[in-house]
Design an enzyme around this catalytic site. Structure first.
Site, mmCIF file in Angstrom:
data_model
loop_
_atom_site.group_PDB
_atom_site.id
_atom_site.type_symbol
_atom_site.label_atom_id
_atom_site.label_comp_id
_atom_site.label_asym_id
_atom_site.label_seq_id
_atom_site.Cartn_x
_atom_site.Cartn_y
_atom_site.Cartn_z
ATOM 1 N N ARG A 1 0.855 -1.207 0.000
ATOM 2 C CA ARG A 1 0.000 0.000 0.000
ATOM 3 C C ARG A 1 0.881 1.244 0.000
ATOM 4 O O ARG A 1 0.608 2.223 -0.665
ATOM 5 C CB ARG A 1 -0.958 -0.003 1.195
ATOM 6 C CG ARG A 1 -1.706 1.312 1.341
ATOM 7 C CD ARG A 1 -2.910 1.293 2.280
ATOM 8 N NE ARG A 1 -2.791 0.411 3.392
ATOM 9 C CZ ARG A 1 -2.005 0.622 4.472
ATOM 10 N NH1 ARG A 1 -1.287 1.723 4.561
ATOM 11 N NH2 ARG A 1 -1.962 -0.253 5.444
ATOM 12 N N TYR B 1 -17.566 16.843 -13.215
ATOM 13 C CA TYR B 1 -18.128 15.490 -13.294
ATOM 14 C C TYR B 1 -19.106 15.251 -12.134
ATOM 15 O O TYR B 1 -18.831 15.620 -10.986
ATOM 16 C CB TYR B 1 -16.956 14.495 -13.253
ATOM 17 C CG TYR B 1 -17.367 13.062 -13.119
ATOM 18 C CD1 TYR B 1 -18.151 12.454 -14.097
ATOM 19 C CD2 TYR B 1 -16.982 12.311 -12.017
ATOM 20 C CE1 TYR B 1 -18.536 11.137 -13.960
ATOM 21 C CE2 TYR B 1 -17.359 10.994 -11.884
ATOM 22 C CZ TYR B 1 -18.149 10.413 -12.862
ATOM 23 O OH TYR B 1 -18.523 9.113 -12.727
ATOM 24 N N LYS C 1 -9.994 6.708 -18.568
ATOM 25 C CA LYS C 1 -10.337 7.228 -19.895
ATOM 26 C C LYS C 1 -9.129 7.106 -20.847
ATOM 27 O O LYS C 1 -8.677 6.005 -21.088
ATOM 28 C CB LYS C 1 -10.856 8.659 -19.747
ATOM 29 C CG LYS C 1 -11.912 8.833 -18.642
ATOM 30 C CD LYS C 1 -13.149 8.021 -18.938
ATOM 31 C CE LYS C 1 -14.313 8.149 -17.974
ATOM 32 N NZ LYS C 1 -14.121 8.280 -16.563
HETATM 33 C C1 LIG Z 1 -13.708 14.358 -15.850
HETATM 34 C C2 LIG Z 1 -13.825 13.183 -14.941
HETATM 35 N N1 LIG Z 1 -13.185 13.211 -13.759
HETATM 36 C C3 LIG Z 1 -13.265 12.158 -12.899
HETATM 37 C C4 LIG Z 1 -14.018 11.048 -13.203
HETATM 38 C C5 LIG Z 1 -14.091 9.915 -12.226
HETATM 39 O O1 LIG Z 1 -13.210 8.922 -12.611
HETATM 40 P P1 LIG Z 1 -13.436 7.339 -12.306
HETATM 41 O O2 LIG Z 1 -14.697 6.940 -13.000
HETATM 42 O O3 LIG Z 1 -12.196 6.733 -12.855
HETATM 43 O O4 LIG Z 1 -13.548 7.221 -10.831
HETATM 44 C C6 LIG Z 1 -14.687 10.983 -14.431
HETATM 45 C C7 LIG Z 1 -15.492 9.788 -14.762
HETATM 46 O O5 LIG Z 1 -16.223 9.749 -15.713
HETATM 47 C C8 LIG Z 1 -14.590 12.081 -15.315
HETATM 48 O O6 LIG Z 1 -15.225 12.081 -16.499
#
Ligand SMILES: Cc1ncc(COP(=O)(O)O)c(C=O)c1O
Length: 381
Positions: A47, A99, A196
């Site tokens: 960890r 988000y 992504k």
């Molecule tokens: C711009 C953005 N930030 C953060 C996140 C969160 O990431 P995760 O789904 O990997 O937890 C997303 C998820 O779609 C996102 O589009």
């Protein structure tokens, strides 16, 4: 000095194994031997640090031009660890279109722990300044907003932040370091949902943080180790591998997107196209100063009399799914899918209607993608 594209592929050379392996091994060991009780070992418990994860963390820190990188079990875990460097009573100015999961974390979790937030349109610099209070500690935003691709200037926000002694924290998921490196534009912390583009293949959930300074790195590391939402060695390896092909994938994502934007703009079924690469828009004027490409997410509205559900369901190749940034094209209706937790009133306020569609353009043949879009548009008439 080697070029950025070469750095993506080569990363740091491997001198820590006896096999001559070109790539860092996946170290599946949760614990490490102490040669003596008092020994100062580099690795003790996974960890706190794992060589595979650490390779990725160094790789991304180098690409972002930061002091140190951190890999988390999701983008939200990364965001959680960053907000956790603040204390009860601190105030953060946050972009009003970040988000949805970030909003949920802020409103339903951190507010209970007495962090204060004010949501503003970060493109409006006067609104950002007005929201700053004596207890404000940071400005947090996404460079390209979701789903309408509103662009915020990292340089201008960082300048305001410096004046008021605040941190600038940028979620740069939509752009990646290939298209923009926020730390070089004045930001202090950059965050990615590596799920992504960095991963790029819709097969892993991961998050990244890179800090500009040692002092911030120590604060984030305390949370990474203390809270413990670290990325597994296997997933670290997938993101490491994804990064190696980032340049070629992004180039294809960008050229496909430009072709699709041109196509959409010439279709009578389309009312409006949202894309920061559209010359003449305010977003383009901001973006062109700070990015090396306008991304591969395009949103568009169908004419009022056309059925968006039918349109997305009639596509054969482009998959109906949330998420973005993958080799395969993904499409969704924000009002029913990614932004469904907002009330219709809240959706309307940020420009999300039943006519709006978000497309994450993949790296397939652009002709096939356009054929698919055309076929589905024609099926609506
Ligand atoms: C711009 C953005 N930030 C953060 C996140 C969160 O990431 P995760 O789904 O990997 O937890 C997303 C998820 O779609 C996102 O589009």
């Amino acid at each position: 000095m080697i070029d950025f594209d070469t750095k993506l592929v080569h990363g740091r050379s491997q001198n820590d194994n006896t096999t001559g392996a070109v790539n860092v091994p996946i170290y599946n060991s949760s614990t490490y031997i102490f040669p003596k009780v008092d020994a100062k070992v580099r690795w003790d418990y996974a960890r706190s640090g794992n060589p595979t994860r650490n390779y990725l963390e160094d790789q991304i820190a180098e690409l972002e031009g930061g002091y140190q990188g951190f890999a988390f079990s999701s983008g939200l875990a990364a965001i959680h660890s960053v907000f956790s460097i603040f204390s009860p009573g601190d105030h953060i100015v946050i972009g009003d279109t970040v988000y949805g999961g970030t909003f949920r974390l802020v409103n339903q979790f951190f507010k209970r722990w007495k962090l204060e937030f004010t949501a503003v349109n970060t493109q409006d610099l006067a609104a950002v300044k007005k929201a700053i209070k004596p207890n404000t500690k940071a400005i947090y935003f996404e460079t390209f907003s979701n789903p309408l691709l509103r662009v915020t200037s990292v340089r201008k926000i960082s300048k305001i932040a410096k004046k008021y002694n605040l941190l600038t924290i940028v979620d740069n998921t939509f752009l990646t370091p290939y298209l923009q490196q926020p730390l070089k534009l004045g930001a202090d912390i950059v965050i990615h949902s590596a799920t992504k583009y960095l991963g790029g293949h819709s097969d892993v959930i991961a998050g990244i943080v890179v800090t500009k300074t040692k002092e911030l790195a120590e604060r984030v590391y305390f949370n990474q180790n203390g809270i413990g939402a670290v990325l597994s060695p296997e997933s670290s390896n997938l993101i490491r591998r994804g990064i190696q092909t980032l340049a070629v994938r992004m180039d294809r994502h960008l050229s496909n997107t430009q072709k699709i934007v041109n196509f959409l703009q010439n279709r009578p079924e389309i009312k409006k196209v949202y894309y920061p690469g559209l010359v003449g828009t305010k977003d383009y004027e901001i973006a062109k100063q700070e990015v090396n490409g306008y991304g591969a997410i395009v949103s568009f509205e169908l004419q009022d009399n056309l059925d968006t559900t039918k349109f997305v369901e009639n596509l054969k190749l482009i998959q109906l799914a949330v998420s973005l940034g993958a080799v395969e094209s993904l499409i969704e209706l924000p009002y029913k899918m990614t932004h469904a937790e907002l009330s219709r009133k809240e959706q309307k306020k940020i420009g999300i209607t039943a006519q709006l569609i978000r497309l994450s353009v993949g790296i397939e043949s652009p002709d096939d993608l356009i054929k698919d879009l055309r076929h589905s548009l024609e099926s609506l008439n």
